[in-house]
Design a protein around this motif. Structure first.
Motif, short mmCIF file in Angstrom:
data_model
loop_
_atom_site.label_atom_id
_atom_site.label_comp_id
_atom_site.label_asym_id
_atom_site.label_seq_id
_atom_site.Cartn_x
_atom_site.Cartn_y
_atom_site.Cartn_z
N VAL A 1 0.86 -1.18 0.00
CA VAL A 1 0.00 0.00 0.00
C VAL A 1 0.90 1.22 0.00
N GLN A 2 0.60 2.16 -0.86
CA GLN A 2 1.34 3.42 -0.89
C GLN A 2 0.43 4.53 -0.33
N THR B 1 -6.18 -3.36 -2.22
CA THR B 1 -7.51 -2.95 -1.78
C THR B 1 -7.48 -2.69 -0.28
N ILE B 2 -7.95 -1.55 0.13
CA ILE B 2 -7.83 -1.16 1.53
C ILE B 2 -9.16 -1.16 2.26
N SER B 3 -10.15 -1.80 1.71
CA SER B 3 -11.48 -1.75 2.31
C SER B 3 -11.53 -2.39 3.69
N SER B 4 -10.56 -3.23 4.02
CA SER B 4 -10.55 -3.87 5.34
C SER B 4 -9.55 -3.23 6.29
N TYR B 5 -8.93 -2.16 5.87
CA TYR B 5 -7.87 -1.55 6.66
C TYR B 5 -8.41 -0.56 7.68
N VAL B 6 -7.61 -0.34 8.70
CA VAL B 6 -7.79 0.78 9.62
C VAL B 6 -6.79 1.85 9.19
N MET B 7 -7.29 3.05 9.00
CA MET B 7 -6.45 4.17 8.59
C MET B 7 -6.26 5.09 9.79
N MET C 1 -12.00 3.22 10.73
CA MET C 1 -12.12 1.94 10.05
C MET C 1 -12.65 2.23 8.66
N TRP C 2 -11.91 1.74 7.64
CA TRP C 2 -12.32 2.05 6.28
C TRP C 2 -13.73 1.55 6.01
N SER C 3 -14.02 0.36 6.53
CA SER C 3 -15.35 -0.19 6.38
C SER C 3 -16.17 0.15 7.63
N GLY C 4 -17.18 0.94 7.47
CA GLY C 4 -18.03 1.30 8.61
C GLY C 4 -17.78 2.68 9.14
N GLY C 5 -16.56 3.18 8.99
CA GLY C 5 -16.28 4.56 9.36
C GLY C 5 -16.20 4.87 10.83
N ILE C 6 -16.05 3.85 11.68
CA ILE C 6 -15.93 4.11 13.12
C ILE C 6 -14.64 4.85 13.40
N THR C 7 -14.72 5.88 14.22
CA THR C 7 -13.56 6.73 14.49
C THR C 7 -13.16 6.70 15.96
N TYR C 8 -11.91 7.09 16.19
CA TYR C 8 -11.38 7.18 17.55
C TYR C 8 -10.32 8.26 17.56
N TYR C 9 -10.29 9.07 18.64
CA TYR C 9 -9.39 10.21 18.71
C TYR C 9 -8.57 10.22 19.99
N ALA C 10 -7.39 10.80 19.89
CA ALA C 10 -6.62 11.09 21.09
C ALA C 10 -7.32 12.21 21.85
N ASP C 11 -7.21 12.18 23.16
CA ASP C 11 -7.88 13.20 23.98
C ASP C 11 -7.42 14.61 23.61
N TYR D 1 1.75 12.04 9.98
CA TYR D 1 1.91 10.86 9.16
C TYR D 1 0.59 10.11 9.04
N CYS D 2 0.35 9.61 7.86
CA CYS D 2 -0.78 8.71 7.61
C CYS D 2 -0.24 7.29 7.68
N ALA D 3 -1.05 6.38 8.22
CA ALA D 3 -0.64 4.99 8.33
C ALA D 3 -1.86 4.10 8.20
N CYS D 4 -1.62 2.82 7.87
CA CYS D 4 -2.74 1.89 7.81
C CYS D 4 -2.31 0.51 8.28
N ARG D 5 -3.29 -0.26 8.74
CA ARG D 5 -3.02 -1.61 9.22
C ARG D 5 -4.20 -2.52 8.93
N LEU D 6 -3.87 -3.83 8.81
CA LEU D 6 -4.90 -4.86 8.71
C LEU D 6 -5.11 -5.55 10.04
N THR D 7 -4.02 -5.71 10.78
CA THR D 7 -4.10 -6.40 12.07
C THR D 7 -3.80 -5.41 13.19
N THR D 8 -2.81 -5.70 14.01
CA THR D 8 -2.52 -4.83 15.15
C THR D 8 -1.34 -3.89 14.91
N THR D 9 -0.63 -4.11 13.85
CA THR D 9 0.57 -3.31 13.56
C THR D 9 0.34 -2.42 12.34
#
Length: 117
Positions: free
Chosen positions: A2-3, A28-34, A52-62, A95-103
């Motif tokens: 993925v670039q 294909t990044i449809s299963s990735y967390v961005m 989450m790319w699929s579903g759009g659930i978000t989370y933020y730093a305080d 920086y932008c980053a993405c993952r499929l699992t925990t890393t």
């Protein structure tokens, strides 16, 4: 593979706004967390927000909750970080980053955000 290519950084006065973009290509990044991270001079890299790319659930730093908004455009394979009410302490390379699992396996080159007081 993925670039990821970030854009949209710059210099802004405190209280101002910027929108960062992260264009993804390759697999294909449809299963990735961005996510967005940032690193200020002399500090550790820190998490900012994720979606989450699929579903759009978000989370933020305080530290950015209520000021920053992460979103994605499926058609453009692009993730955004809308940053409002910017503070000098938001100054960092983002920086932008993405993952499929925990890393987070894939990272962009970073874009500089500087907030003047």
């Amino acid at each position: 593979q993925v670039q990821l290519v970030e854009s949209g950084g710059g210099l802004v006065q405190a209280g101002g706004s910027l929108r960062l973009s992260c264009a993804a290509s390759g697999r294909t990044i449809s299963s990735y967390v961005m996510a967005w991270f940032r690193q200020a001079p002399g500090k550790e890299r820190e998490f900012v927000a994720r979606i989450m790319w699929s579903g759009g659930i978000t989370y933020y730093a305080d530290s950015v909750k209520g000021r920053f908004t992460i979103s994605r455009d499926n058609a453009k394979n692009t993730v955004y970080l809308q940053m409002n009410s910017l503070k000098p302490e938001d100054t960092a390379v983002y920086y932008c980053a993405c993952r499929l699992t925990t890393t987070y396996d894939y990272w962009g080159q970073g874009t500089q955000v500087t907030v003047s007081s």
